[in-house]
Design a protein around this motif. Structure first.
Motif, PDB file in Angstrom:
ATOM      1  N   ASP A  51     -32.882 -40.274 -19.372  1.00  0.00           N
ATOM      2  CA  ASP A  51     -31.619 -40.140 -20.092  1.00  0.00           C
ATOM      3  C   ASP A  51     -30.519 -41.051 -19.577  1.00  0.00           C
ATOM      4  O   ASP A  51     -29.469 -41.137 -20.188  1.00  0.00           O
ATOM      5  CB  ASP A  51     -31.144 -38.680 -20.066  1.00  0.00           C
ATOM      6  N   ILE A  52     -30.729 -41.724 -18.424  1.00  0.00           N
ATOM      7  CA  ILE A  52     -29.751 -42.709 -17.917  1.00  0.00           C
ATOM      8  C   ILE A  52     -30.525 -43.950 -17.477  1.00  0.00           C
ATOM      9  O   ILE A  52     -31.457 -43.848 -16.675  1.00  0.00           O
ATOM     10  CB  ILE A  52     -28.923 -42.157 -16.749  1.00  0.00           C
ATOM     11  N   ILE A  59     -26.178 -48.092 -19.189  1.00  0.00           N
ATOM     12  CA  ILE A  59     -24.968 -48.562 -18.502  1.00  0.00           C
ATOM     13  C   ILE A  59     -25.219 -50.000 -18.044  1.00  0.00           C
ATOM     14  O   ILE A  59     -26.098 -50.250 -17.207  1.00  0.00           O
ATOM     15  CB  ILE A  59     -24.611 -47.663 -17.308  1.00  0.00           C
ATOM     16  N   GLU A 110     -29.813 -47.601 -15.782  1.00  0.00           N
ATOM     17  CA  GLU A 110     -28.799 -48.427 -15.102  1.00  0.00           C
ATOM     18  C   GLU A 110     -29.458 -49.152 -13.943  1.00  0.00           C
ATOM     19  O   GLU A 110     -30.582 -48.828 -13.532  1.00  0.00           O
ATOM     20  CB  GLU A 110     -27.643 -47.562 -14.592  1.00  0.00           C
ATOM     21  N   LYS A 157     -28.192 -42.749 -22.169  1.00  0.00           N
ATOM     22  CA  LYS A 157     -27.091 -43.677 -21.886  1.00  0.00           C
ATOM     23  C   LYS A 157     -27.637 -44.921 -21.200  1.00  0.00           C
ATOM     24  O   LYS A 157     -28.389 -44.832 -20.227  1.00  0.00           O
ATOM     25  CB  LYS A 157     -26.035 -43.004 -21.006  1.00  0.00           C
ATOM     26  N   THR A 185     -21.159 -49.249 -21.907  1.00  0.00           N
ATOM     27  CA  THR A 185     -21.984 -48.038 -21.924  1.00  0.00           C
ATOM     28  C   THR A 185     -22.406 -47.764 -23.365  1.00  0.00           C
ATOM     29  O   THR A 185     -21.568 -47.751 -24.274  1.00  0.00           O
ATOM     30  CB  THR A 185     -21.212 -46.840 -21.349  1.00  0.00           C
ATOM     31  N   TYR A 186     -23.722 -47.525 -23.565  1.00  0.00           N
ATOM     32  CA  TYR A 186     -24.277 -47.369 -24.897  1.00  0.00           C
ATOM     33  C   TYR A 186     -25.075 -46.065 -24.979  1.00  0.00           C
ATOM     34  O   TYR A 186     -25.752 -45.681 -24.016  1.00  0.00           O
ATOM     35  CB  TYR A 186     -25.203 -48.541 -25.248  1.00  0.00           C
ATOM     36  N   GLU A 187     -24.981 -45.370 -26.118  1.00  0.00           N
ATOM     37  CA  GLU A 187     -25.861 -44.245 -26.420  1.00  0.00           C
ATOM     38  C   GLU A 187     -26.977 -44.762 -27.315  1.00  0.00           C
ATOM     39  O   GLU A 187     -26.734 -45.331 -28.380  1.00  0.00           O
ATOM     40  CB  GLU A 187     -25.088 -43.123 -27.121  1.00  0.00           C
TER      41      GLU A 187
END
Length: 431
Positions: free
Chosen positions: A10-11, A40, A13, A38, A63-65
């Motif tokens: 879910d993240i 990042i 980066e 997300k 930051t993108y969904e």
């Protein structure tokens, strides 16, 4: 546990703790990216999504969904079995777009160039450069491939092999005198940078800066230049020897209780002899040695040694006043103009222009053209490649391709001079 018992990401980066990583593939194993995850992308980064060998989407900092409905390229590449709300897989590559600086380049072997003053000589050059990623897609497709951790050292050798030939070619063709290189390092670096950028662009890399830090000569050549400079600084060697002798006597006399009477007497006699010689009238300088016999002279032309030859044979080979010559008994090579024995072999100087007559000029004839202006008088002669031509006007000098290094002469001028050293020619000579 996520959907179907698998963990969902879910993240996404990348925090880079190194100073030399260009690209990093986000570690996910078989994990899937869930809808609404997300992404990042921090300042100085770009992210690229790859699906089944194709670049799907690119993201700049922010930051993108992530939803499949807002990933149009990725959506067109995949068949969504569970609809747009199902998790999806994609390889995510992060790229660092900051400048990677202080990368070194240098010549592995000496470069042979032809210098106008020293002739053929070997030099070495080295410096530094900096790069940045300009197009992540090109870099991924052309260089990185499936490498999950791509660092600077993996491409620096290739870039260095592109830079060194460009530097070598520019230095060899620049025509700049070897002793003037240091004053042109910035210009040379800028021009080499522009030349190599064409080779960097297809790789997705931009060269941000290229500097030339030093161009060095072989050690024995540097030592010879140092000796030549030292002799120029010392000037009159006889006066320097007298000064050294006087200093030694003064230092000897100041030693407490340790003087040697015999040594002091000898030094005093030496100094007295020097003073006596200084008071005597100077004798006439010794006559120059007789001219050398035939087949003893050598000349340097276009980096090649010609000889032994007689003076008239040197003249047939294009002897000029600036040509370096040598014969047995001379300590070093000298310009032919400084060797009296070769005066007869040098080309004759231009005949002097006769002085104007005292009588006034005749009145102008009707319909006759006016006399040329003073600066258009054909009074200039050119000496180039062993040939003397002229006379020419100032404007004709430009048509003859005269540069600042061309030797010119006119009536009233003592010797041939380079055009750039004559103020009257400043408005027609550009280099």
């Amino acid at each position: 546990m996520g959907l179907f018992g698998r963990q969902l990401i879910d993240i996404i980066e990348w925090l880079d703790n190194t100073n030399d990583t260009i690209a990093y593939r986000f570690e996910r194993s078989d994990n899937e990216i869930k809808q609404g995850a997300k992404l990042i992308v921090r300042p100085g980064q770009k992210a690229v999504f790859v699906n089944e060998g194709f670049v799907a989407d690119e993201f700049t900092e922010g930051t993108y969904e992530l939803y499949t409905r807002n990933l149009p390229i990725l959506t067109s590449l995949k068949s969504w079995k569970y609809g747009f709300e199902s998790p999806f897989k994609a390889e995510v590559y992060f790229f660092s777009t900051r400048i990677f600086s202080d990368l070194k380049w240098g010549t592995s072997n000496p470069i042979m160039i032809r210098d106008n003053e020293m002739g053929p000589v070997r030099i070495r050059a080295f410096g530094s450069y900096s790069i940045r990623v300009s197009d992540p897609r090109f870099l991924l497709e052309q260089v990185i491939g499936t490498d999950g951790l791509f660092q600077v050292h993996e491409i620096s050798n290739h870039l260095r092999n592109v830079i060194v030939p460009s530097v070598t070619s520019w230095v060899a063709s620049s025509g700049i005198a070897l002793l003037d290189f240091a004053a042109n390092y910035r210009q040379m670096g800028d021009q080499v940078k522009a030349a190599v950028q064409n080779d960097f662009t297809p790789l997705g890399v931009e060269i941000a800066q290229l500097t030339i830090e030093n161009i060095s000569l072989p050690k024995n050549v540097e030592e010879a230049l140092d000796k030549r400079s030292s002799m120029g600084i010392l000037g009159d060697m006889q006066q320097y020897t007298q000064y050294q002798t006087a200093e030694a006597i003064e230092n000897f006399s100041q030693q407490p209780g340790g003087s040697n009477p015999g040594m002091g007497m000898g030094m005093g006699m030496a100094m007295g002899q020097q003073m006596a010689n200084a008071m005597q009238p100077q004798s006439a300088p010794a006559a120059p040695p007789p001219p050398p016999t035939a087949n003893q002279w050598y000349m340097s032309k276009n980096g090649q040694q010609i000889g032994p030859a007689a003076p008239h044979q040197l003249a047939q080979q294009g002897l000029t006043p600036e040509t370096l010559v040598w014969c047995q008994g001379m300590p070093s090579w000298q310009p032919a103009a400084q060797v009296p024995a070769l005066a007869s072999a040098l080309p004759a100087s231009p005949p002097p222009v006769p002085p104007p007559t005292a009588a006034p000029p005749p009145p102008p004839i009707a319909d006759a053209p006016p006399p040329p202006p003073a600066d258009e008088t054909p009074e200039w002669y050119i000496f180039r490649s062993g040939d003397r031509t002229g006379p020419f006007t100032k404007s004709q000098l430009v048509e003859q391709g005269v540069t600042g290094r061309t030797n010119v002469w006119r009536n009233g001028q003592g010797d041939w001079q380079r055009a750039r050293d004559i103020p009257d020619l400043a408005d027609v000579i550009t280099d």
